[in-house]
Enzyme design. Structure first.
Site, PDB file in Angstrom:
ATOM      1  N   TYR A 440      -0.552  36.211 -19.076  1.00  0.00           N
ATOM      2  CA  TYR A 440       0.016  35.102 -19.837  1.00  0.00           C
ATOM      3  C   TYR A 440       0.408  33.935 -18.942  1.00  0.00           C
ATOM      4  O   TYR A 440       0.518  34.064 -17.746  1.00  0.00           O
ATOM      5  CB  TYR A 440       1.152  35.518 -20.763  1.00  0.00           C
ATOM      6  CG  TYR A 440       2.378  36.214 -20.221  1.00  0.00           C
ATOM      7  CD1 TYR A 440       2.738  36.187 -18.899  1.00  0.00           C
ATOM      8  CD2 TYR A 440       3.223  36.902 -21.100  1.00  0.00           C
ATOM      9  CE1 TYR A 440       3.878  36.804 -18.448  1.00  0.00           C
ATOM     10  CE2 TYR A 440       4.362  37.536 -20.669  1.00  0.00           C
ATOM     11  CZ  TYR A 440       4.694  37.494 -19.334  1.00  0.00           C
ATOM     12  OH  TYR A 440       5.822  38.129 -18.895  1.00  0.00           O
ATOM     13  N   GLU A 441       0.541  32.782 -19.566  1.00  0.00           N
ATOM     14  CA  GLU A 441       0.709  31.494 -18.876  1.00  0.00           C
ATOM     15  C   GLU A 441      -0.529  31.157 -18.039  1.00  0.00           C
ATOM     16  O   GLU A 441      -0.438  30.434 -17.049  1.00  0.00           O
ATOM     17  CB  GLU A 441       1.969  31.477 -17.992  1.00  0.00           C
ATOM     18  CG  GLU A 441       3.227  31.953 -18.658  1.00  0.00           C
ATOM     19  CD  GLU A 441       3.541  31.228 -19.950  1.00  0.00           C
ATOM     20  OE1 GLU A 441       3.035  30.111 -20.146  1.00  0.00           O
ATOM     21  OE2 GLU A 441       4.278  31.796 -20.770  1.00  0.00           O
ATOM     22  N   GLY A 442      -1.679  31.660 -18.444  1.00  0.00           N
ATOM     23  CA  GLY A 442      -2.915  31.423 -17.713  1.00  0.00           C
ATOM     24  C   GLY A 442      -3.253  32.606 -16.831  1.00  0.00           C
ATOM     25  O   GLY A 442      -2.473  32.976 -15.945  1.00  0.00           O
TER      26      GLY A 442
END
Length: 600
Positions: A440-442
């Site tokens: 998550y968050e890339g």
């Protein structure tokens, strides 16, 4: 069940001795109040809260998870009471302006708090953690009226915040976003669409939730250039700041996840919800990067937390568990076997987690200085410079520390053997909770492309060169004047290799557009090992000086040197393999046809 003890001595070593936070704070407006004694007192209280309140809830949250009934989410037993204690203690606004009810302390001090909370109970810590991103985005991009309306209850913790980017059909490709925001005659917008994977998207901890939402205004340019940012509260605030009517945003479901069960990861439906433009029209993505960089640094803390918690729980087991005799001779003659701490491979796994935890802490706490200037710099130019510097480091911190945190969690399970795979000891929970951090968050791949594409090539190597010069400067100074010249030599060689391989990779990309993408992961991991080497070199030099001065903490500083030795001899060499992979032909990755992937 896992146990947690705040690593306060190591935190003090990093912030007082290595990074000299005291001098740094004196350069910040109002930073004089953050004296060493004050910082230590706040850290000690945060440690107490983490150890006594949050750590015991970590296993409970994993077992019980969150429940959704009639659109309302109930958090696990004890979470709500712990959050009220958080509010009562004034923790949420620790590093935010006093004019909105905060305590005005530097953001970097809040990072210490976040590490302690996250290591003790990551799932719980995500509720106030997501709020920090919303608060920072509002503080930087919000109007005065918006700040007054939302920052005050967010700083108190009475309201929480979220970040709403992802949609089911586009993931990280935000240019495909379909959520729309239709302009109304009163200046508000009607937001319609659905967002997925929204951490802390619905819960019973706070009376209101402020969603920071990316959406497209009809008629806006295609792609990411036509995205705007909006404030969409769960309950509309009245003129006096009190809670008003329910807004058109509801929780459609809670995701069934591998880990972080104690946090509600929601599908949120916006059905003509009232939204307020945050920042400038069609400039939502740059504004959202304030939130995303905060979230990515927060996710990097999860990697550090996984390494720290894994190490803390694996060491006692390695000391107490007896199995076979050590190859170098009997170590525990009064036992039928020796403690497994005497087996070299167990030590390798423990030292790997320790090196990643302590090295990661130094990396993160140094980067946090840039975060201080982002919100407290005297001029816009200084703020922008700090944001750019942090932006360069963010993908390295986020991706490298989460990958190494996952490795540490895996190694800790391995130390336990079969006992690590069952739920009794909690090691498998550390691994399950840490697994999401690389995504998550890339994802790591997204971070790698961001680093080489946006932060190096498109930036024309400016930030890259600044960072590289810092490594060279330290390496050269230490090579001629330091006590650990061998470490300095390794750092310099690795930096030279980094520069050469990077130039070769970018040169190949002028003829082969896939060259950068094929090498980006290895480039990022090399950057991570190199960055951590820079900090371990500094920590080793400092430990040598303290021992030469005649410290009473001989064991502490000797352990630093021993861990540094392990890092440079056993972990930094991994960068060489990444360098060779960066040099490999693009065809080794891109040569296979799509049809061949299905042939088995």
């Amino acid at each position: 069940m896992t146990q947690f003890k705040a690593p306060l001595r190591d935190i003090q070593f990093v912030i007082h001795e290595l990074l000299n936070y005291e001098s740094h704070y004196k350069t910040l407006p109002g930073g004089d109040e953050a004296t060493p004694d004050m910082v230590d007192a706040i850290s000690a209280e945060a440690a107490k809260f983490a150890e006594e309140v949050l750590a015991p809830l970590n296993h409970i949250g994993d077992q019980q998870g969150c429940r959704l009934e009639n659109g309302e989410v109930t958090t696990p037993e004890g979470f709500k009471e712990a959050y009220q204690m958080w509010i009562d203690g004034g923790w949420q606004g620790l590093s935010h302006p006093t004019e909105y009810g905060g305590q005005g302390m530097p953001l970097s001090l809040g990072l210490i708090k976040s590490e302690l909370v996250g290591t003790a109970n990551w799932a719980w810590g995500m509720y106030p953690g997501l709020s920090l991103g919303a608060m920072n985005t509002l503080q930087v991009h919000g109007s005065d009226a918006q700040k007054q309306t939302y920052l005050t209850p967010l700083c108190s913790g009475e309201w929480t915040g979220t970040m709403c980017l992802t949609e089911a059909h586009c993931g990280s490709d935000l240019g495909q976003m379909k959520t729309k925001a239709e302009r109304q005659s009163d200046g508000t917008f009607r937001v319609t669409g659905s967002k997925i994977f929204i951490s802390a998207g619905e819960h019973d901890l706070a009376e209101n939730i402020v969603h920071i939402v990316l959406a497209r205004i009809p008629g806006a340019p295609e792609g990411t250039k036509g995205i705007s940012l909006f404030i969409v509260p769960k309950f509309l605030p009245n003129a006096d700041g009190s809670i008003g009517e329910r807004n058109g945003v509801t929780c459609g479901s809670i995701e069934e996840k591998m880990g972080i069960h104690g946090n509600a990861t929601c599908v949120l439906n916006f059905d003509g919800a009232t939204g307020y433009l945050l920042g400038k029209e069609n400039e939502g993505l740059p504004a959202m990067f304030t939130f995303m960089n905060t979230a990515r640094v927060g996710t990097a803390i999860q990697g550090l937390a996984a390494s720290e918690l894994a190490y803390q729980n694996a060491v006692p087991y390695a000391l107490e568990r007896h199995s076979m005799r050590a190859l170098s001779g009997t170590k525990n003659p009064d036992q039928v076997a020796d403690a497994i701490i005497h087996h070299a491979d167990v030590r390798r796994m423990l030292l790997t987690a320790r090196a990643f935890a302590e090295g990661g802490r130094a990396m993160l706490y140094d980067a946090a200085k840039y975060a201080d200037f982002m919100t407290q710099a005297g001029t816009e130019a200084e703020r922008e410079q700090a944001e750019n510097q942090l932006g360069f480091l963010t993908p390295i911190l986020k991706a490298f520390l989460t990958e190494t945190g996952l490795e540490s969690a895996s190694n800790a399970m391995q130390v336990y053997g079969g006992h690590g795979y069952i739920k009794e000891h909690g090691l498998e929970q550390i691994y399950r909770d840490a697994r999401i951090a690389t995504m998550y968050e890339g994802t790591t791949g997204i971070q790698a492309m961001d680093l080489i594409g946006r932060k190096v090539v498109l930036d024309r190597f400016r930030l890259y060169t600044t960072f590289s010069k810092k490594l060279y400067s330290h390496g050269l100074k230490t090579l001629f004047k330091g006590k650990r010249r061998g470490f300095a030599a390794k750092l310099l060689r690795s930096t030279l290799c980094w520069n050469w391989k990077t130039l070769k990779m970018v040169a190949r990309a002028s003829k082969d557009r896939d060259a950068v993408a094929a090498a980006s992961y290895d480039f990022l991991m090399y950057s991570g090992y190199l960055s951590m080497a820079y900090y371990w070199s500094q920590m080793a030099e400092l430990a040598e000086r303290r021992l030469a001065e005649g410290t009473t903490e001989v064991d502490f500083y000797q352990a630093k040197l021993e861990t540094a030795e392990f890092y440079f001899r056993r972990l930094l060499p991994r960068a060489t393999a990444h360098a060779e992979s960066m040099d490999s032909s693009t065809g080794s990755v891109m040569g296979m046809t799509e049809a061949h992937f299905s042939l088995r």
